[in-house]
Write a protein that holds these residues in place. Structure first.
Motif, PDB file in Angstrom:
ATOM      1  N   GLY A  65      41.316  30.461  40.029  1.00  0.00           N
ATOM      2  CA  GLY A  65      42.593  30.959  40.265  1.00  0.00           C
ATOM      3  C   GLY A  65      43.253  31.214  38.814  1.00  0.00           C
ATOM      4  N   SER A  66      44.295  31.926  38.663  1.00  0.00           N
ATOM      5  CA  SER A  66      44.760  32.130  37.412  1.00  0.00           C
ATOM      6  C   SER A  66      45.215  30.772  36.957  1.00  0.00           C
ATOM      7  CB  SER A  66      46.044  32.769  37.255  1.00  0.00           C
ATOM      8  OG  SER A  66      45.748  34.133  38.129  1.00  0.00           O
ATOM      9  N   ASN A  67      45.342  29.594  37.621  1.00  0.00           N
ATOM     10  CA  ASN A  67      45.670  28.373  37.194  1.00  0.00           C
ATOM     11  C   ASN A  67      45.145  27.287  38.117  1.00  0.00           C
ATOM     12  OD1 ASN A  67      46.579  25.905  35.818  1.00  0.00           O
ATOM     13  ND2 ASN A  67      48.517  26.056  36.624  1.00  0.00           N
ATOM     14  N   ASN A 186      55.673  37.499  43.079  1.00  0.00           N
ATOM     15  CA  ASN A 186      54.537  38.067  42.469  1.00  0.00           C
ATOM     16  C   ASN A 186      52.990  37.790  42.985  1.00  0.00           C
ATOM     17  OD1 ASN A 186      55.764  39.970  40.268  1.00  0.00           O
ATOM     18  ND2 ASN A 186      56.439  37.934  39.811  1.00  0.00           N
ATOM     19  N   ILE A 187      52.239  38.788  43.368  1.00  0.00           N
ATOM     20  CA  ILE A 187      50.775  38.690  43.986  1.00  0.00           C
ATOM     21  C   ILE A 187      49.870  38.811  42.961  1.00  0.00           C
ATOM     22  CG2 ILE A 187      49.299  39.179  45.836  1.00  0.00           C
ATOM     23  CD1 ILE A 187      52.192  37.851  46.491  1.00  0.00           C
ATOM     24  N   ILE A 188      49.000  37.784  42.513  1.00  0.00           N
ATOM     25  CA  ILE A 188      47.674  38.134  41.687  1.00  0.00           C
ATOM     26  C   ILE A 188      46.784  38.912  42.340  1.00  0.00           C
ATOM     27  CG2 ILE A 188      46.079  37.041  40.445  1.00  0.00           C
ATOM     28  CD1 ILE A 188      48.856  36.341  39.388  1.00  0.00           C
ATOM     29  N   ASP A 189      46.302  39.920  41.734  1.00  0.00           N
ATOM     30  CA  ASP A 189      45.539  40.848  42.413  1.00  0.00           C
ATOM     31  C   ASP A 189      44.364  40.177  43.218  1.00  0.00           C
ATOM     32  OD1 ASP A 189      46.613  43.149  41.141  1.00  0.00           O
ATOM     33  OD2 ASP A 189      45.189  43.356  39.837  1.00  0.00           O
ATOM     34  N   GLY A 357      42.760  35.516  44.307  1.00  0.00           N
ATOM     35  CA  GLY A 357      43.924  35.892  44.178  1.00  0.00           C
ATOM     36  C   GLY A 357      44.984  35.285  45.281  1.00  0.00           C
ATOM     37  N   GLY A 358      46.132  35.793  45.033  1.00  0.00           N
ATOM     38  CA  GLY A 358      47.357  35.439  46.011  1.00  0.00           C
ATOM     39  C   GLY A 358      48.626  35.353  45.265  1.00  0.00           C
ATOM     40  N   VAL A 359      49.490  34.610  46.167  1.00  0.00           N
ATOM     41  CA  VAL A 359      50.839  34.148  45.536  1.00  0.00           C
ATOM     42  C   VAL A 359      50.692  33.600  44.228  1.00  0.00           C
ATOM     43  CG1 VAL A 359      53.037  33.099  45.934  1.00  0.00           C
ATOM     44  CG2 VAL A 359      51.481  34.367  47.991  1.00  0.00           C
ATOM     45  N   ASN A 360      51.288  34.019  43.191  1.00  0.00           N
ATOM     46  CA  ASN A 360      51.301  33.679  41.730  1.00  0.00           C
ATOM     47  C   ASN A 360      51.904  31.829  41.758  1.00  0.00           C
ATOM     48  OD1 ASN A 360      51.504  32.894  39.165  1.00  0.00           O
ATOM     49  ND2 ASN A 360      52.490  34.662  38.505  1.00  0.00           N
ATOM     50  N   THR A 361      50.712  31.277  41.467  1.00  0.00           N
ATOM     51  CA  THR A 361      50.931  29.535  41.369  1.00  0.00           C
ATOM     52  C   THR A 361      52.283  29.116  40.482  1.00  0.00           C
ATOM     53  OG1 THR A 361      49.407  29.276  39.959  1.00  0.00           O
ATOM     54  CG2 THR A 361      48.919  28.918  42.255  1.00  0.00           C
ATOM     55  N   GLU A 362      52.616  30.174  39.577  1.00  0.00           N
ATOM     56  CA  GLU A 362      53.627  29.738  38.612  1.00  0.00           C
ATOM     57  C   GLU A 362      54.915  29.660  39.379  1.00  0.00           C
ATOM     58  OE1 GLU A 362      53.919  32.315  35.179  1.00  0.00           O
ATOM     59  OE2 GLU A 362      51.846  31.733  34.478  1.00  0.00           O
ATOM     60  N   GLU A 363      54.991  30.393  40.479  1.00  0.00           N
ATOM     61  CA  GLU A 363      56.366  30.393  41.242  1.00  0.00           C
ATOM     62  C   GLU A 363      56.408  29.476  42.462  1.00  0.00           C
ATOM     63  OE1 GLU A 363      56.452  35.501  40.215  1.00  0.00           O
ATOM     64  OE2 GLU A 363      55.969  34.524  42.441  1.00  0.00           O
ATOM     65  N   ILE A 364      55.349  28.535  42.384  1.00  0.00           N
ATOM     66  CA  ILE A 364      55.299  27.366  43.511  1.00  0.00           C
ATOM     67  C   ILE A 364      55.398  26.130  43.090  1.00  0.00           C
ATOM     68  CG2 ILE A 364      54.188  26.747  45.387  1.00  0.00           C
ATOM     69  CD1 ILE A 364      52.759  29.342  45.754  1.00  0.00           C
ATOM     70  N   VAL A 383      46.515  31.892  51.243  1.00  0.00           N
ATOM     71  CA  VAL A 383      47.662  32.937  50.884  1.00  0.00           C
ATOM     72  C   VAL A 383      48.039  32.688  49.201  1.00  0.00           C
ATOM     73  CG1 VAL A 383      49.805  31.675  51.606  1.00  0.00           C
ATOM     74  CG2 VAL A 383      49.693  34.122  51.462  1.00  0.00           C
ATOM     75  N   ILE A 384      47.800  31.413  48.641  1.00  0.00           N
ATOM     76  CA  ILE A 384      48.055  31.067  47.325  1.00  0.00           C
ATOM     77  C   ILE A 384      47.113  31.333  46.588  1.00  0.00           C
ATOM     78  CG2 ILE A 384      48.772  29.073  46.008  1.00  0.00           C
ATOM     79  CD1 ILE A 384      49.560  27.478  48.243  1.00  0.00           C
ATOM     80  N   ASP A 385      47.104  31.715  45.111  1.00  0.00           N
ATOM     81  CA  ASP A 385      46.298  32.019  44.234  1.00  0.00           C
ATOM     82  C   ASP A 385      45.144  30.946  43.871  1.00  0.00           C
ATOM     83  OD1 ASP A 385      44.435  33.292  42.287  1.00  0.00           O
ATOM     84  OD2 ASP A 385      46.107  33.071  40.741  1.00  0.00           O
ATOM     85  N   ILE A 386      44.742  30.276  44.749  1.00  0.00           N
ATOM     86  CA  ILE A 386      43.573  29.139  44.724  1.00  0.00           C
ATOM     87  C   ILE A 386      42.343  29.387  45.735  1.00  0.00           C
ATOM     88  CG2 ILE A 386      43.376  26.652  45.078  1.00  0.00           C
ATOM     89  CD1 ILE A 386      44.537  27.172  42.609  1.00  0.00           C
TER      90      ILE A 386
END
Length: 411
Positions: A65-67, A186-189, A357-364, A383-386
């Motif tokens: 994921g992004s993170n 925000n949704i990561i691609d 991808g999915g819901v940006n983890t920075e916002e959770i 649904v989460i970016d993991i």
């Protein structure tokens, strides 16, 4: 008397069911809104119908994921051992197989779904099926949930556990991303992961169905980015097999960024290139009267031989092997140890096991799974970016994130 808090779980998959159980056990009323005629449809397809429901080697290193570190808190609070104990209490005896994969002793994914359904009903969770959520609207310290059939539900907390877009036959259509985006997230691609690779080449129909044990690597900018070993299967579009699925995430990521990406296959990976060179030279010397084609019978799959020779630039495969030049022999060795293909894409959502991808983890909030943007809104699962590797890691993420989201939503 104060009315009980009401938690609404949108999505009755793995994450949603455990979120519902966790919240209900914490003393609140819970309603699951599931778009399908029944909950847990995707669980039945996991582990080839056997349900590889966790992995004893679960570690943050198996997640992407992004993170990826975002997953650490949930995975630490509800571990693989916690998952095993959770299901043992529901009646599932487990067994550990290769690479730490955990399966029910029954070897039936339906066993996992059966005990979850029993628990949902036993503890009084309201399950509403054929309920497609089209909008989640915060109003007056609660949430208004609007369905496609115009029915409305209200809850104090909402957990979005809708899954991703992989395996749309299970009901996954990406609706959760739209719901989250409308709430400001925000949704990561997103792109398919744990999926087969489509390769450029005119010969795949000829070798479709050929399987070998070898190594697959993703090559970008002349560097090996990720690799895995195991059963690799040629198909009419390219390649499949466990190693391909494991490395496909990185290929999809690079392709999604518009980068030229290649696949390297090593068919003969049980010896060094020098050892293979000597072996082939020895075979050719002993069988100097045989054709080039026949001289490789017994070394590699017969159906691969004409294609390997063609790729090595040897067009007359019937000529005696004694007539091969040293350069031609070397090109055969090159193909068997370093066969390169341009990756033109991955198979699409129906073939993918998980969504990247999915819901940006920075916002959770990683400790509670609560949205940092909308108080009382929580997320769980795919649904989460993991996303995780093959082997039970994605289900473990579903259980862990679902358990924490449900517990936190009940507070």
């Amino acid at each position: 008397m104060k009315q009980k808090k009401h938690v609404i779980v949108v999505g009755g998959g793995a994450a949603g069911m455990v979120a519902a159980i966790s919240a209900r056990r914490s003393g609140v009323d819970v309603t699951i809104l599931e778009r399908n005629p029944r909950v847990g449809k995707k669980i039945l397809a996991t582990g080839n119908g056997r349900c590889n429901f966790t992995n004893i080697n679960t570690d943050i290193g198996y997640y992407h994921g992004s993170n990826p570190k975002f997953a650490y808190s949930a995975l630490s609070k509800f571990t693989a051992n916690d998952t095993i104990r959770f299901f043992e209490k529901l009646g599932i005896e487990h067994k550990v197989e290769d690479l730490g994969k955990v399966f029910p002793m029954s070897d039936q994914a339906s066993s996992i779904l059966d005990v979850l359904l029993y628990e949902l009903n036993e503890i009084g969770i309201n399950i509403v099926c054929d309920a497609y959520v089209k909008a989640i609207i915060p109003e007056n310290n609660e949430f208004r949930i609007e369905l496609a059939d115009d029915k409305v539900y209200r809850g104090d907390r909402v957990i979005i556990a809708t899954g991703g877009k992989a395996m749309p036959s299970s009901g996954s259509d990406g609706n959760g991303y739209d719901l989250a985006a409308k709430l400001g997230h925000n949704i990561i691609d997103i792109f398919p992961a744990l999926v087969q690779l489509m390769l450029e080449g005119p010969f795949f129909k000829r070798i479709s169905g050929v399987k070998f044990v070898g190594t697959a690597e993703i090559i970008y900018n002349r560097k090996s980015i990720v690799k895995d070993r195991g059963d690799i299967l040629f198909a009419n579009y390219g390649v499949s097999g466990p190693p391909i699925l494991q490395i496909s995430r990185k290929a999809g990521e690079l392709l999604n960024e518009g980068k030229d990406t290649h696949l390297k296959l090593t068919i003969m990976d049980m010896m060094s290139k020098e050892e293979l060179r000597k072996l082939i030279n020895k075979r050719f010397q002993i069988s100097s009267k045989k054709s080039v084609e026949f001289s490789l019978v017994g070394l590699i799959n017969k159906r691969l031989i004409p294609v390997v020779l063609m790729e090595a630039g040897i067009n007359d495969i019937k000529r005696p092997v004694a007539n091969l030049s040293a350069k031609e022999q070397e090109r055969i060795v090159d193909i068997l140890t370093d066969w390169r293909f341009k990756i033109k894409g991955t198979k699409s959502w129906p073939s993918a096991q998980v969504t990247a991808g999915g819901v940006n983890t920075e916002e959770i909030n990683q400790n509670t799974m609560e949205s940092k943007l909308v108080k009382g809104l929580f997320f769980a699962g795919e649904v989460i970016d993991i996303d995780g590797q093959c082997g039970g890691y994605n289900l473990q993420w579903a259980w862990s994130s679902g358990f924490i989201a449900g517990q936190s939503a009940a507070l």
